[in-house]
Design an enzyme around this catalytic site. Structure first.
Site, PDB file in Angstrom:
ATOM      1  N   GLU A  37     -18.075 -65.983 -58.254  1.00  0.00           N
ATOM      2  CA  GLU A  37     -19.155 -66.318 -57.342  1.00  0.00           C
ATOM      3  C   GLU A  37     -18.656 -65.959 -55.939  1.00  0.00           C
ATOM      4  OE1 GLU A  37     -20.437 -70.425 -57.419  1.00  0.00           O
ATOM      5  OE2 GLU A  37     -21.769 -70.037 -55.712  1.00  0.00           O
ATOM      6  N   ARG A 264      -7.339 -73.425 -67.123  1.00  0.00           N
ATOM      7  CA  ARG A 264      -7.181 -72.905 -65.768  1.00  0.00           C
ATOM      8  C   ARG A 264      -5.703 -72.823 -65.424  1.00  0.00           C
ATOM      9  NH1 ARG A 264     -12.009 -73.826 -62.860  1.00  0.00           N
ATOM     10  NH2 ARG A 264     -11.105 -73.321 -60.843  1.00  0.00           N
ATOM     11  N   LYS A 274     -11.393 -73.552 -54.963  1.00  0.00           N
ATOM     12  CA  LYS A 274     -12.005 -72.778 -53.883  1.00  0.00           C
ATOM     13  C   LYS A 274     -12.534 -73.692 -52.784  1.00  0.00           C
ATOM     14  CE  LYS A 274     -14.419 -69.275 -55.938  1.00  0.00           C
ATOM     15  NZ  LYS A 274     -15.714 -68.622 -56.157  1.00  0.00           N
TER      16      LYS A 274
HETATM   17  P1  ATP Z   1     -16.345 -72.580 -58.153  1.00  0.00           P
HETATM   18  O1  ATP Z   1     -17.084 -72.480 -59.457  1.00  0.00           O
HETATM   19  O2  ATP Z   1     -16.027 -73.957 -57.734  1.00  0.00           O
HETATM   20  O3  ATP Z   1     -16.908 -71.760 -57.066  1.00  0.00           O
HETATM   21  P2  ATP Z   1     -14.301 -71.094 -59.499  1.00  0.00           P
HETATM   22  O4  ATP Z   1     -12.844 -71.180 -59.208  1.00  0.00           O
HETATM   23  O5  ATP Z   1     -14.799 -71.446 -60.838  1.00  0.00           O
HETATM   24  O6  ATP Z   1     -14.914 -71.974 -58.396  1.00  0.00           O
HETATM   25  P3  ATP Z   1     -15.571 -68.517 -59.772  1.00  0.00           P
HETATM   26  O7  ATP Z   1     -15.801 -67.503 -58.727  1.00  0.00           O
HETATM   27  O8  ATP Z   1     -16.742 -69.085 -60.475  1.00  0.00           O
HETATM   28  O9  ATP Z   1     -14.765 -69.668 -59.077  1.00  0.00           O
HETATM   29  O10 ATP Z   1     -14.519 -67.957 -60.823  1.00  0.00           O
HETATM   30  C1  ATP Z   1     -14.631 -66.716 -61.430  1.00  0.00           C
HETATM   31  C2  ATP Z   1     -13.916 -66.724 -62.751  1.00  0.00           C
HETATM   32  O11 ATP Z   1     -12.545 -67.062 -62.574  1.00  0.00           O
HETATM   33  C3  ATP Z   1     -14.493 -67.764 -63.681  1.00  0.00           C
HETATM   34  O12 ATP Z   1     -14.665 -67.189 -64.950  1.00  0.00           O
HETATM   35  C4  ATP Z   1     -13.471 -68.850 -63.711  1.00  0.00           C
HETATM   36  O13 ATP Z   1     -13.459 -69.501 -64.942  1.00  0.00           O
HETATM   37  C5  ATP Z   1     -12.166 -68.101 -63.438  1.00  0.00           C
HETATM   38  N1  ATP Z   1     -11.209 -68.990 -62.759  1.00  0.00           N
HETATM   39  C6  ATP Z   1     -11.407 -69.696 -61.633  1.00  0.00           C
HETATM   40  N2  ATP Z   1     -10.342 -70.444 -61.321  1.00  0.00           N
HETATM   41  C7  ATP Z   1      -9.419 -70.214 -62.286  1.00  0.00           C
HETATM   42  C8  ATP Z   1      -8.105 -70.698 -62.542  1.00  0.00           C
HETATM   43  N3  ATP Z   1      -7.501 -71.576 -61.725  1.00  0.00           N
HETATM   44  N4  ATP Z   1      -7.459 -70.237 -63.626  1.00  0.00           N
HETATM   45  C9  ATP Z   1      -8.042 -69.344 -64.439  1.00  0.00           C
HETATM   46  N5  ATP Z   1      -9.277 -68.855 -64.268  1.00  0.00           N
HETATM   47  C10 ATP Z   1      -9.974 -69.270 -63.213  1.00  0.00           C
HETATM   48 MG    MG Z   2     -17.192 -71.131 -61.120  1.00  0.00          MG
END
Ligand code: ATP
Ligand code: MG
Length: 565
Positions: A37, A264, A274
């Site tokens: 995102e 994660r 984030k």
């Molecule tokens: P948010 O949803 O709060 O904005 P997010 O960290 O989930 O934060 P995204 O941009 O949705 O951010 O993440 C993109 C992809 O990266 C998603 O598929 C998510 O599952 C993966 N991802 C995010 N953080 C991690 C992490 N710490 N370890 C592994 N994969 C991650």
């Molecule tokens: Mg997300």
């Protein structure tokens, strides 16, 4: 790439794919996607997901798309889109022409929503946010049906069209899926599909829409539209899978991707949320998203991390379903291993102390030929100037030496690395008793030779006063003192554990003369000090700035072992 990088990883997701291929599922296709995102910069946790998705596509002759899940225009912007593209590419991943946005599918998503309404599977609901919460129930109590749940299809179609046309204010109505208000899984209690958002400018669609689809709905339908076979996501989406499946089953789209969850990445002394990283930037605790202390890809790049070291790290930590926290030492070890091989050696004096070699001829300079890497001849050699005045590091001299001190002391001898043995004859002090200069003797028979009849144990680094280039050196360290700043037992705030020593700036350092033309982001080992890179943001007409990427040894591991005892 090293051998470690070349060997293909093995994990439970790959086992599932192997099995799928054996069964002939998806006609043998493997299609994945990385779905960020665009509401912030990518961090090291995202790197894990990127390497997993792109790595699988590569190893199975498949494809991996880069898709922005851009359903929250008020939090997203084009700066983040551009930064994410840059970071994914920098990590060595290539989406070819498969760059997509969920917003590309807004029209289709709208049509599918109409289909759900026509099937009696979606309705327009007029409850406000507070009422919706009350009707939803709790983990232990079933929810209640909305009084608007039984609107006729025609009424729903009419209201939904008027939502799109902008007739209703924000928050006055939503489109909801009609599933089950008594489901033990709260995600299935008639979740919102569309909400109204006036007056936001979407970075891709501008002002075209005043209704926006929710993430859960958008994500699975976008996966399906793109023909994704394996939709890999983190564990917090496990409870959303039934909803994902419900949408796809109800819409009977041709492709029903299989969602598989993994844990994660959490990194000690850091955070991978984030929202919190955004706070650090907005509150000015760090310089920006690319502050070299940040666990962002942009920060790590500026700090001197290499894509190979991050890829290697992702391989080392693997992919599982169990939650865990990786020690920072593991990441640092990966960058050390890479730079130990690749980084040319240089000498840099961080805390200069001047030495005058009293018996060295006035106005004379010699050039010493020095290897760029102790184990790799192919990296060649360079000439470094040596003269009557040199700088050494203040820490390499002690007037009253602690036990086992092998460096320079009054009357003692030490070897200057790649040069001569010197002896300290006189210590010059200022009015406050501070040592400001040393007068030494050099032994001209010791260039590349052992001194006769005596043992000299210590070797220290140096630079020539007349030739060295002045530089600023930034010593970066862990962002947080606490290993798990956002999960402390005492419930303290993660910001309470901010490491005030995470950046120390030394403005008056001296480096070898050829570093004046170092290329941005070029990396070096400053002997005995650590690995450094030229700060890519430094101004070419200003004093060069070097960022410390990592120390030569893991000093935190020792400290933490002590703390645990
Ligand atoms: P948010 O949803 O709060 O904005 P997010 O960290 O989930 O934060 P995204 O941009 O949705 O951010 O993440 C993109 C992809 O990266 C998603 O598929 C998510 O599952 C993966 N991802 C995010 N953080 C991690 C992490 N710490 N370890 C592994 N994969 C991650
Ligand atoms: Mg997300």
């Amino acid at each position: 790439m090293s051998d470690a990088e070349n060997s293909k990883p093995s994990n439970f997701i790959r086992h599932i794919i192997d099995e799928d291929l054996k069964q002939g599922k998806n006609e043998g296709r493997v299609v994945t996607r990385f779905p960020p995102e665009p509401n912030g910069y990518l961090h090291i946790g995202h790197a894990k997901s990127i390497m997993l998705n792109f790595g699988i596509a590569e190893d199975y002759n498949g494809r991996c798309n880069l898709r922005f899940d851009d359903t929250n225009p008020h939090k997203e912007n084009i700066e983040f889109v551009d930064a994410i593209k840059k970071d994914v590419r920098w990590l060595g991943c290539d989406w070819d022409d498969r760059l997509y946005f969920s917003s590309d599918y807004f029209e289709q998503l709208y049509e599918y929503a109409i289909e759900l309404i026509k099937k009696g599977k979606a309705y327009v609901c007029d409850l406000d946010a507070e009422q919706t919460r009350q009707y939803r129930g709790t983990l232990t109590e079933a929810g209640k049906n909305s009084p608007y749940r039984d609107r006729t299809v025609d009424e729903n179609l009419d209201l939904f069209a008027r939502m799109r046309a902008g007739e209703f204010p924000d928050g006055s109505r939503v489109l909801r899926a009609k599933i089950d208000m008594a489901s033990p899984n709260i995600n299935l209690r008639d979740p919102t599909i569309y909400r109204i958002r006036h007056g936001v400018l979407h970075h891709q669609t501008g002002e075209a829409w005043v209704i926006y689809p929710m993430y859960d709905y958008t994500h699975c339908v976008s996966d399906s539209i793109e023909g994704i076979t394996h939709s890999l996501c983190t564990l917090e989406f496990e409870d959303h899978r039934p909803l994902y499946d419900w949408y796809l089953d109800e819409l009977q789209l041709g492709c029903h991707p299989q969602q598989i969850e993994f844990s994660r990445l959490n990194l000690e002394h850091s955070i991978t949320s984030k929202r919190k990283l955004t706070e650090l930037v907005d509150d000015g605790l760090v310089e920006g998203w690319d502050d070299p202390r940040m666990p962002t890809i942009a920060g790590m790049r500026r700090r001197g991390y290499t894509p190979a070291s991050i890829r290697h790290f992702c391989q080392r930590i693997g992919v599982t379903k169990s939650d865990n926290i990786v020690e920072m030492g593991v990441l640092e070890d990966c960058i050390r291993t890479d730079l130990n091989e690749k980084a040319p050696r240089r000498m840099a004096v961080l805390h200069p102390l001047k030495i005058v070699l009293t018996n060295y001829p006035q106005d004379s300079t010699e050039e010493l030929t020095v290897a760029n890497h102790p184990q790799n001849e192919a990296m060649g050699s360079r000439k470094i100037p040596f003269g009557k005045e040199i700088y050494i590091d203040q820490h390499d001299f002690a007037e009253i030496p602690p036990k086992k001190f092998k460096r320079l002391i009054p009357g003692g001898e030490v070897r200057l690395r790649n040069a001569y043995v010197i002896r300290c004859d006189e210590v010059i002090k200022d009015a406050h008793g501070e040592v400001i200069e040393l007068h030494c003797h050099y032994d001209q028979d010791t260039l590349g030779k052992k001194p006769e009849g005596r043992k000299v144990k210590g070797v220290i680094h140096w630079v020539s006063v007349n030739h060295a280039v002045e530089a600023e050196i930034r010593l970066y360290d862990r962002l947080f003192n606490h290993p798990t700043p956002d999960a402390t037992k005492d419930g303290s705030d993660y910001k309470d554990h901010f490491n005030p020593d995470s950046l120390r700036t030394l403005t008056h350092c001296f480096v070898e003369p050829d570093l004046a033309d170092a290329q941005a982001a070029a990396f070096f080992q400053f002997e005995r000090e650590g690995y450094f890179c030229l700060d890519p943001m430094h101004m070419p007409d200003k004093k060069p700035v070097f960022n410390r990427t990592v120390t030569l040894r893991d000093t935190w591991a020792k400290m933490e072992q002590k703390n645990k005892k």
